[in-house]
Design a protein around this motif. Sequence first.
Motif, PDB file in Angstrom:
ATOM      1  N   ARG A   1      52.961  24.335  32.360  1.00 22.79           N
ATOM      2  CA  ARG A   1      52.569  23.148  31.588  1.00 22.79           C
ATOM      3  C   ARG A   1      52.481  23.386  30.085  1.00 22.79           C
ATOM      4  O   ARG A   1      52.722  22.488  29.295  1.00 22.79           O
ATOM      5  N   ALA A   2      52.175  24.593  29.645  1.00 15.86           N
ATOM      6  CA  ALA A   2      52.030  24.848  28.210  1.00 15.86           C
ATOM      7  C   ALA A   2      53.349  25.181  27.518  1.00 15.86           C
ATOM      8  O   ALA A   2      53.387  25.292  26.296  1.00 15.86           O
ATOM      9  N   ILE A   3      54.430  25.329  28.282  1.00 10.68           N
ATOM     10  CA  ILE A   3      55.722  25.614  27.665  1.00 10.68           C
ATOM     11  C   ILE A   3      56.226  24.335  26.994  1.00 10.68           C
ATOM     12  O   ILE A   3      56.301  23.287  27.638  1.00 10.68           O
ATOM     13  N   PRO A   4      56.569  24.399  25.716  1.00  8.35           N
ATOM     14  CA  PRO A   4      57.087  23.200  25.044  1.00  8.35           C
ATOM     15  C   PRO A   4      58.358  22.700  25.729  1.00  8.35           C
ATOM     16  O   PRO A   4      59.187  23.492  26.174  1.00  8.35           O
ATOM     17  N   LEU A   5      58.495  21.393  25.810  1.00  7.85           N
ATOM     18  CA  LEU A   5      59.629  20.784  26.484  1.00  7.85           C
ATOM     19  C   LEU A   5      60.274  19.761  25.559  1.00  7.85           C
ATOM     20  O   LEU A   5      59.627  18.806  25.136  1.00  7.85           O
ATOM     21  N   LEU A   6      61.532  19.997  25.230  1.00  7.90           N
ATOM     22  CA  LEU A   6      62.321  19.138  24.358  1.00  7.90           C
ATOM     23  C   LEU A   6      63.355  18.411  25.205  1.00  7.90           C
ATOM     24  O   LEU A   6      64.178  19.052  25.857  1.00  7.90           O
ATOM     25  N   ALA A   7      63.299  17.084  25.218  1.00  6.98           N
ATOM     26  CA  ALA A   7      64.239  16.279  25.992  1.00  6.98           C
ATOM     27  C   ALA A   7      65.199  15.583  25.038  1.00  6.98           C
ATOM     28  O   ALA A   7      64.830  15.244  23.912  1.00  6.98           O
ATOM     29  N   PHE A   8      66.442  15.384  25.504  1.00  4.78           N
ATOM     30  CA  PHE A   8      67.413  14.672  24.686  1.00  4.78           C
ATOM     31  C   PHE A   8      68.255  13.765  25.561  1.00  4.78           C
ATOM     32  O   PHE A   8      68.432  14.014  26.752  1.00  4.78           O
TER      33      PHE A   8
END
Length: 137
Positions: free
Chosen positions: A79-86
């Motif tokens: 849950r703490a891992i940054p997640l970048l969506a595109f």
Amino acid sequence: MSGEQSNQIVAIVRDLFFAARIRDTLRSRGYAVAVVKREEDVAAAFAGGPVALVIIDLGFVAIDPAAVIARLKGAEATRAIPLLAFGSHLDHAGRDAAKAAGADRVVPNSKLVADLPALVERYARGKAIAVTDTEEE
């Protein structure tokens, strides 16, 4: 959070163009990139050590990107891992679903292409998480 700096990025991307561009751009900057093309391979991508960032393609029609985001953001280990969506700038529903599921940032395809190194530096540096439990839900 892991005390070590990680260069591992997990990219969940269906499109060969974007997968190659992400991989090549980030490898040239010293990142290790695990490209995932099947939902059943997501958990295995975290086995390579601490992960600094997850990038996910909202146009990945073979999976439900929002469900994958929710699963990653709902699990204690990830849950703490940054997640970048595109995704497509026209896909308002996909963007809204990704945000609701917990994506840290959602950008259109054009922004990802233009600003990938800066986006990765912003979200990945110093935020590596060691994943010790990738239990499936």
